[in-house]
Design a protein around this motif. Structure first.
Motif, PDB file in Angstrom:
ATOM      1  N   ASP A   2       0.830  -1.204   0.000  1.00  0.00           N
ATOM      2  CA  ASP A   2       0.000   0.000   0.000  1.00  0.00           C
ATOM      3  C   ASP A   2       0.869   1.260   0.000  1.00  0.00           C
ATOM      4  O   ASP A   2       1.942   1.278   0.592  1.00  0.00           O
ATOM      5  CB  ASP A   2      -0.875   0.034   1.254  1.00  0.00           C
ATOM      6  N   LYS A   3       0.385   2.329  -0.622  1.00  0.00           N
ATOM      7  CA  LYS A   3       1.171   3.556  -0.684  1.00  0.00           C
ATOM      8  C   LYS A   3       1.203   4.276   0.661  1.00  0.00           C
ATOM      9  O   LYS A   3       2.054   5.126   0.881  1.00  0.00           O
ATOM     10  CB  LYS A   3       0.641   4.483  -1.768  1.00  0.00           C
ATOM     11  N   ASN A   4       0.278   3.966   1.592  1.00  0.00           N
ATOM     12  CA  ASN A   4       0.255   4.620   2.894  1.00  0.00           C
ATOM     13  C   ASN A   4       0.798   3.700   3.977  1.00  0.00           C
ATOM     14  O   ASN A   4       0.283   3.651   5.088  1.00  0.00           O
ATOM     15  CB  ASN A   4      -1.164   5.042   3.263  1.00  0.00           C
ATOM     16  N   THR A   5       1.838   2.967   3.650  1.00  0.00           N
ATOM     17  CA  THR A   5       2.439   2.069   4.635  1.00  0.00           C
ATOM     18  C   THR A   5       3.929   2.327   4.727  1.00  0.00           C
ATOM     19  O   THR A   5       4.547   2.918   3.844  1.00  0.00           O
ATOM     20  CB  THR A   5       2.214   0.587   4.258  1.00  0.00           C
ATOM     21  N   VAL A   6       4.512   1.874   5.828  1.00  0.00           N
ATOM     22  CA  VAL A   6       5.938   2.051   6.068  1.00  0.00           C
ATOM     23  C   VAL A   6       6.721   1.228   5.039  1.00  0.00           C
ATOM     24  O   VAL A   6       6.456   0.038   4.835  1.00  0.00           O
ATOM     25  CB  VAL A   6       6.288   1.611   7.503  1.00  0.00           C
ATOM     26  N   TYR A   7       7.717   1.896   4.426  1.00  0.00           N
ATOM     27  CA  TYR A   7       8.571   1.198   3.447  1.00  0.00           C
ATOM     28  C   TYR A   7       9.922   0.850   4.071  1.00  0.00           C
ATOM     29  O   TYR A   7      10.407  -0.265   3.907  1.00  0.00           O
ATOM     30  CB  TYR A   7       8.769   2.076   2.210  1.00  0.00           C
ATOM     31  N   SER A   8      10.525   1.783   4.793  1.00  0.00           N
ATOM     32  CA  SER A   8      11.809   1.504   5.441  1.00  0.00           C
ATOM     33  C   SER A   8      11.875   2.219   6.778  1.00  0.00           C
ATOM     34  O   SER A   8      11.207   3.238   6.994  1.00  0.00           O
ATOM     35  CB  SER A   8      12.984   1.935   4.556  1.00  0.00           C
ATOM     36  N   ILE A   9      12.706   1.679   7.678  1.00  0.00           N
ATOM     37  CA  ILE A   9      12.853   2.229   9.032  1.00  0.00           C
ATOM     38  C   ILE A   9      14.332   2.348   9.344  1.00  0.00           C
ATOM     39  O   ILE A   9      15.076   1.369   9.222  1.00  0.00           O
ATOM     40  CB  ILE A   9      12.171   1.312  10.082  1.00  0.00           C
ATOM     41  N   ASN A  10      14.766   3.540   9.740  1.00  0.00           N
ATOM     42  CA  ASN A  10      16.160   3.768  10.133  1.00  0.00           C
ATOM     43  C   ASN A  10      16.154   4.601  11.413  1.00  0.00           C
ATOM     44  O   ASN A  10      16.212   5.827  11.382  1.00  0.00           O
ATOM     45  CB  ASN A  10      16.911   4.479   9.003  1.00  0.00           C
ATOM     46  N   GLY A  11      16.030   3.910  12.541  1.00  0.00           N
ATOM     47  CA  GLY A  11      15.909   4.624  13.815  1.00  0.00           C
ATOM     48  C   GLY A  11      14.645   5.459  13.812  1.00  0.00           C
ATOM     49  O   GLY A  11      13.544   4.951  13.560  1.00  0.00           O
ATOM     50  N   PRO A  12      14.757   6.778  14.081  1.00  0.00           N
ATOM     51  CA  PRO A  12      13.566   7.624  14.098  1.00  0.00           C
ATOM     52  C   PRO A  12      13.111   8.077  12.714  1.00  0.00           C
ATOM     53  O   PRO A  12      12.131   8.802  12.603  1.00  0.00           O
ATOM     54  CB  PRO A  12      14.014   8.830  14.932  1.00  0.00           C
ATOM     55  N   VAL A  13      13.841   7.661  11.669  1.00  0.00           N
ATOM     56  CA  VAL A  13      13.516   8.091  10.310  1.00  0.00           C
ATOM     57  C   VAL A  13      12.789   6.958   9.581  1.00  0.00           C
ATOM     58  O   VAL A  13      13.307   5.851   9.436  1.00  0.00           O
ATOM     59  CB  VAL A  13      14.782   8.507   9.533  1.00  0.00           C
ATOM     60  N   ARG A 345      21.096  10.038   9.490  1.00  0.00           N
ATOM     61  CA  ARG A 345      20.182   8.975   9.050  1.00  0.00           C
ATOM     62  C   ARG A 345      19.511   9.326   7.730  1.00  0.00           C
ATOM     63  O   ARG A 345      19.100   8.444   6.975  1.00  0.00           O
ATOM     64  CB  ARG A 345      19.139   8.706  10.130  1.00  0.00           C
ATOM     65  N   LEU A 346      19.405  10.651   7.461  1.00  0.00           N
ATOM     66  CA  LEU A 346      18.846  11.082   6.176  1.00  0.00           C
ATOM     67  C   LEU A 346      19.900  11.071   5.061  1.00  0.00           C
ATOM     68  O   LEU A 346      19.586  11.390   3.915  1.00  0.00           O
ATOM     69  CB  LEU A 346      18.266  12.495   6.307  1.00  0.00           C
ATOM     70  N   GLU A 347      21.137  10.726   5.437  1.00  0.00           N
ATOM     71  CA  GLU A 347      22.261  10.662   4.494  1.00  0.00           C
ATOM     72  C   GLU A 347      22.536  12.012   3.836  1.00  0.00           C
ATOM     73  O   GLU A 347      22.897  12.095   2.660  1.00  0.00           O
ATOM     74  CB  GLU A 347      22.008   9.582   3.427  1.00  0.00           C
ATOM     75  N   GLU A 348      22.373  13.090   4.646  1.00  0.00           N
ATOM     76  CA  GLU A 348      22.690  14.420   4.148  1.00  0.00           C
ATOM     77  C   GLU A 348      24.193  14.653   4.222  1.00  0.00           C
ATOM     78  O   GLU A 348      24.890  14.065   5.045  1.00  0.00           O
ATOM     79  CB  GLU A 348      21.952  15.483   4.977  1.00  0.00           C
TER      80      GLU A 348
END
Length: 585
Positions: A2-13, A345-348
């Protein structure tokens, strides 16, 4: 998926792939536990969300639900004397049901929605109201009146008003009809986005000091109401203790204390001490005019970042009522570390020491929310921000301290050597500064004395001369100095120990009014002038030091009660008598 579901989790991101209906900075509920989150990045492919609670146990595929609005603080009676976490959840209420730790997905309302407040309505049918106008008041605590205001951006005509009585924060009290004919219900509480500055009518010039009763601050490095100050210092130098003294004694109406990423034991001590303190101005508990935001280091890192904005939003709300608010942020370094972790975590692309490139702009946005304002309702109020900075290894050249220094006008540098020597407040008088002196000069001249700033300048000059002489003493020793320079060293010691060092546990020394501060400076300078004249006549410095005058003057801060300043005359007479005796030798 589903488009409204979690795709990936990286700590709080957390990321959601392909969702198109979310907005930037929209508040969302993430996962089956409905954790509170905020949208921080949107692209064609994915939406990035920072979650303000722990994501342990979350899995891809769990639902993400939007709210259609930004992360907001609930503003209304019940804020004062309360303790919140970084996203304004009431910790006392949570503790009653869940114990010492906050359960995931806790949706406890920020304010007690069942408590009834004795409300007095200030408007009648037919009145025209605009944003900021006060329509109802109630006693929030024993010393603070809560003034409920029309939310900014809303105006219209009152079409109905409830009678005076007891109401909850959510019950409609007034119905306002705008120019389009739409009706708006006004209750005691309303919501406001924490990242959005509350509007004001005008930013006023800074002209009045925030009187703290701490001599080294009021005398040498004053801060103005509506001003900004930084307290940088290494571990154990007294940042928290200094903020406690300012919270207790400064002449602000309301204190907002933000414990941002501090140790849990330290925050527990803060909560315990604040609960036991008595407000010296009213004799009531200090908590009656204090709100505490506790976001300890074991709480989710994203909530640490939000706690700063929550605290400043609460401060602006009370400023809009016409109060003078002091914000104690302890510490902004932990906040900056939260920014760095989320950025990683955002890889900035990292900037100096791994901090994000936007660190300076975030720091400036925070401190820019201070100021002395004319509010929308015609009252005047101020927000003063005092932020502690915790540089690693007491290195003031690190990015957080340096960038904070760019945006504050008062810098109280804490010194590890002074703290270890039990000299409190451990503010270093050579590396600290205040840029408010010129702004405050007319106020000092009018309300205290025209001599205040000239005396302050002479005191500073003596301390700077001592710093220069210390360099010589380190090389060749003090014995080779001529007597007039030895006198400078003795007077500087008198200033350091007798004026700048202060005892927080002494009845008359924990808070010192400005008139007494001026008289202490005047008697020290009187001694300096008279002793200089004695030395000019060829009498050695040893005769002056052996007379016991300096040791006697050091005790002024303890010997003269704040209410009996006439006793200073005795010290002038003692100086004259003892130095005159030396002249006769």
């Amino acid at each position: 998926m589903d488009k409204n579901t979690v795709y990936s989790i990286n700590g709080p991101v957390v990321t959601v792939r392909g969702a198109r209906q979310f907005e930037m900075q929209e508040m969302v509920f993430v996962g089956n536990s409905r954790l509170i989150g905020e949208v921080i990045n949107i692209s064609d492919e994915r939406t990035t969300i920072q979650v303000y609670e722990g994501t342990t146990g979350m899995r891809p595929g769990e639902p993400v639900t939007g709210t259609g609005g930004p992360l907001c603080a609930t503003l209304g009676p019940g804020i004062l004397s309360n303790i919140f976490d970084g996203i304004e959840r009431p910790l006392k209420e949570i503790a009653k049901t869940s114990g010492a730790f906050i359960p995931e997905g806790s949706d406890m309302p920020a304010l007690d929605v069942e408590k009834k407040w004795p409300v007095t309505l200030k408007v009648k049918e037919g009145d025209r109201l605009k944003g900021g106008d006060v329509f109802a008041v109630c006693p929030e605590t024993s010393i603070i009146e809560h003034r409920s205001m029309v939310p900014p951006g809303l105006d219209g005509t009152v079409v109905s008003v409830r009678p005076d009585g007891d109401y909850t924060v959510l019950e409609p009290l007034v119905v306002l009809r705008d120019a389009r004919g739409a009706d708006h219900e006004l209750a005691l509480a309303h919501k406001w986005p924490i990242r959005q500055t509350r509007p004001v009518a005008e930013r006023l010039p800074i002209e009045r000091p925030l009187i703290t009763g701490q001599r080294i601050i009021d005398t040498l490095f004053p801060i103005a109401k509506g001003g900004t100050a930084a307290i940088p210092g290494g571990f154990g130098t007294g940042k928290t203790m200094t903020q406690h003294q300012l919270a207790k004694w400064s002449d602000a109406d309301i204190i907002v204390y933000i414990g941002c990423g501090e140790r849990g034991n330290e925050m527990t001590q803060v909560l315990k001490e604040f609960g036991e303190l008595t407000d010296p101005k009213s004799g009531k508990p200090l908590t009656d005019r204090t709100v505490l935001i506790a976001n300890t280091s074991n709480m989710p890192v994203a909530a640490r970042e939000a706690s700063i904005y929550t605290g400043i939003t609460l401060a602006e709300y009370y400023r809009d009522m016409g109060y003078h608010v002091a914000v104690m942020a302890d510490s902004t370094s932990r906040w900056a570390e939260a920014l760095r972790e989320i950025s990683g975590r955002l890889e900035e692309m990292p900037a100096e020491e791994g901090f994000p490139a936007y660190l300076p702009s975030r720091i400036s946005q925070f401190y820019e929310r201070a100021g002395y304002m004319e509010n929308l309702n015609g009252t005047e109020g101020s927000v003063t921000i005092i932020g502690a900075v915790s540089p690693q290894g007491a290195d003031f050249s690190e990015p957080v301290t340096q960038n904070t220094k760019r945006f504050v006008r008062c810098f109280w540098a804490l010194d590890k050597a002074l703290a270890y020597a039990r000299h409190y407040p451990a503010i270093n008088w050579t590396s600290s500064y205040s840029e408010y002196l010129d702004d405050l000069a007319p106020w000092y001249a009018k309300n205290i004395s025209r001599d205040f700033l000239p005396c302050r300048q002479r005191i500073s000059t003596v301390l700077l001369e001592e710093a220069k002489l210390n360099e010589i003493v380190k090389l060749i020793g003090e014995d080779v100095l001529p007597d007039d320079q030895k006198l400078i060293m003795e007077v500087a010691r008198l200033i350091r120990v007798g004026l700048l060092q202060q005892n927080a546990y002494h009845r008359d020394d924990t808070y010192v009014p400005l008139p007494k501060q001026l008289m202490m400076m005047q008697v020290i300078l009187y001694f300096y002038d008279k002793a200089s004249a004695v030395i000019a006549r060829g009498i050695p410095i040893s005769e002056i030091t052996d007379s016991g005058l300096i040791d006697s003057l050091v005790k002024i801060k303890y010997e003269i009660p704040n209410a009996h300043l006439e006793l200073f005359d005795n010290y002038y007479k003692e100086i004259d008598d003892k130095l005159a005796g030396l002249n006769q030798l």
